[in-house]
Design a protein around this motif. Structure first.
Motif, PDB file in Angstrom:
ATOM      1  N   PRO A  16       0.818  -1.233   0.000  1.00 17.59           N
ATOM      2  CA  PRO A  16       0.000   0.000   0.000  1.00 17.59           C
ATOM      3  C   PRO A  16       0.840   1.267   0.000  1.00 17.59           C
ATOM      4  CG  PRO A  16      -0.131  -1.111   2.123  1.00 17.59           C
ATOM      5  CD  PRO A  16       0.535  -2.051   1.191  1.00 17.59           C
ATOM      6  N   LEU A  17       1.994   1.258   0.674  1.00 19.19           N
ATOM      7  CA  LEU A  17       2.863   2.431   0.659  1.00 19.19           C
ATOM      8  C   LEU A  17       3.421   2.675  -0.736  1.00 19.19           C
ATOM      9  CD1 LEU A  17       4.856   2.074   4.018  1.00 19.19           C
ATOM     10  CD2 LEU A  17       3.075   3.747   3.464  1.00 19.19           C
ATOM     11  N   ALA A  18       3.749   1.598  -1.442  1.00 22.69           N
ATOM     12  CA  ALA A  18       4.250   1.746  -2.805  1.00 22.69           C
ATOM     13  C   ALA A  18       3.168   2.314  -3.720  1.00 22.69           C
ATOM     14  CB  ALA A  18       4.735   0.395  -3.326  1.00 22.69           C
ATOM     15  N   LEU A  19       1.943   1.814  -3.584  1.00 26.52           N
ATOM     16  CA  LEU A  19       0.833   2.330  -4.395  1.00 26.52           C
ATOM     17  C   LEU A  19       0.573   3.800  -4.083  1.00 26.52           C
ATOM     18  CD1 LEU A  19      -1.663  -0.678  -4.216  1.00 26.52           C
ATOM     19  CD2 LEU A  19      -0.349   0.069  -6.205  1.00 26.52           C
ATOM     20  N   TYR A  20       0.648   4.156  -2.791  1.00 27.74           N
ATOM     21  CA  TYR A  20       0.433   5.551  -2.402  1.00 27.74           C
ATOM     22  C   TYR A  20       1.514   6.447  -2.999  1.00 27.74           C
ATOM     23  CZ  TYR A  20      -0.429   9.583   0.609  1.00 27.74           C
ATOM     24  OH  TYR A  20      -0.702  10.838   1.081  1.00 27.74           O
ATOM     25  N   ALA A  21       2.752   5.960  -2.976  1.00 25.16           N
ATOM     26  CA  ALA A  21       3.851   6.750  -3.529  1.00 25.16           C
ATOM     27  C   ALA A  21       3.698   6.951  -5.033  1.00 25.16           C
ATOM     28  CB  ALA A  21       5.186   6.076  -3.224  1.00 25.16           C
ATOM     29  N   VAL A  22       3.268   5.895  -5.742  1.00 26.27           N
ATOM     30  CA  VAL A  22       3.161   5.963  -7.202  1.00 26.27           C
ATOM     31  C   VAL A  22       1.981   6.823  -7.633  1.00 26.27           C
ATOM     32  CG1 VAL A  22       2.697   4.618  -9.290  1.00 26.27           C
ATOM     33  CG2 VAL A  22       4.336   3.782  -7.601  1.00 26.27           C
ATOM     34  N   PHE A  23       0.818   6.630  -6.983  1.00 22.56           N
ATOM     35  CA  PHE A  23      -0.405   7.274  -7.467  1.00 22.56           C
ATOM     36  C   PHE A  23      -0.755   8.576  -6.744  1.00 22.56           C
ATOM     37  CE2 PHE A  23      -1.040   2.792  -8.670  1.00 22.56           C
ATOM     38  CZ  PHE A  23      -1.234   2.957 -10.029  1.00 22.56           C
TER      39      PHE A  23
END
Length: 302
Positions: A16-23
């Motif tokens: 979820p942190l990676a998705l938050y960073a990307v989007f």
């Protein structure tokens, strides 16, 4: 076990942190970069212009007109919405007569909660289209009602009048938001012991005195959160304005969010639009910080 626990936490936190960073974080960072360019949005070619877009913002009369409308919303929307929500929540919680069961809400309080909350189940698009029809000069419900009760002189082209269009949109924003805060304040008031209200009423305190001296101080943290949320809504205000008036007539109801959209989508000035977005980002953070500082009070423990 310690290493296993860390691995377990990382396994669930990293995706979820990676998705938050990307989007989320990545588009924010790109907006800062694009704001320093003259990118048109339709070509990979662009030139860095530094702070030229921000300098242009300071001289843009259209932006200042839109910012004026946002400033009016920033003051009026939170005050009107919170005052109405507090009044309705008070009536639903302790607005009834004191009987054998103690202080209670008005009769039919459960039904009224559903009615007040109803706008929250509608999308912004539906609310905008609905009220645009309500305000229609010939077929609209509002003018139809005024004519039906003999008040033809009060019937107006609500969205076609530059002096009224903006305030018509503000009324829609209050209508669409007040129900949520009625439920929020009502839930917060449930935690206040009814004995406090009963003691105040036995001492002869009027309801407005109870609201001002008991309810508001004990709900201050909830009111503070509501104020911040409504301030953010007031700074944005894009969707309803675009659907109901599209910023018209002229620029009488244009807000900064709509001006940003028009600069990017209609004029292909993505660099300039990104500069507006960056300025709006810092403006929102500043207002939230100032609001938290100005409304900070010592917490009251029950």
């Amino acid at each position: 076990m310690r290493h296993g626990r860390r691995l377990f936490a990382l396994t669930f936190l990293l995706p979820p942190l990676a998705l938050y960073a990307v989007f989320v974080l990545s588009p924010y960072a790109q907006a800062f970069q694009i704001s320093a360019t003259d990118w048109k949005g339709l070509s990979p070619d662009y030139n860095y212009v530094g702070l030229a877009n921000f300098a242009k913002l300071l001289k843009d009369e259209h932006l200042w007109n839109a910012l004026k409308n946002n400033a009016i919303l920033l003051v009026a929307l939170p005050i009107i919405t919170i005052v109405l929500a507090l009044f309705f929540a008070t009536m639903l919680t302790v607005g009834g007569r004191k009987g054998k069961a103690g202080v209670s809400g008005v009769r039919g309080a459960a039904f009224y909660r559903v009615v007040y909350f109803f706008p929250q189940v509608l999308s912004v698009a539906i609310i905008g289209v609905l009220w645009k029809e309500v305000y229609a000069p010939r077929s609209g419900i509002l003018n139809g009602f005024l004519r039906a009760v003999g008040l033809d002189s009060l019937a107006k082209p609500w969205l076609g009048d530059p002096d009224l269009a903006f305030y018509c949109v503000m009324a829609v924003m209050v209508w669409s938001n007040v129900g949520f805060y009625v439920v929020l304040f009502n839930a917060a008031m449930q935690s206040i012991p009814k004995e406090i209200y009963e003691a105040a009423m036995l001492d002869g305190a009027e309801r407005r005195t109870v609201l001002r001296m008991i309810t508001v101080p004990l709900l201050w943290e909830t009111i503070q959160v509501a104020w911040i949320y409504l301030a953010v809504i007031a700074i944005d205000a894009f969707a309803l304005v675009q659907i109901v008036t599209n910023g018209g007539p002229g620029e009488s109801s244009r807000v900064v969010g709509l001006y940003l959209y028009e600069a990017a989508m209609n004029e292909n000035k993505f660099g300039f639009a990104s500069a507006i977005g960056v300025a709006l980002f810092f403006l929102t953070l500043s207002i939230a910080f100032v609001s938290l500082r100005l409304t900070r009070r010592d917490r009251i423990e029950l």
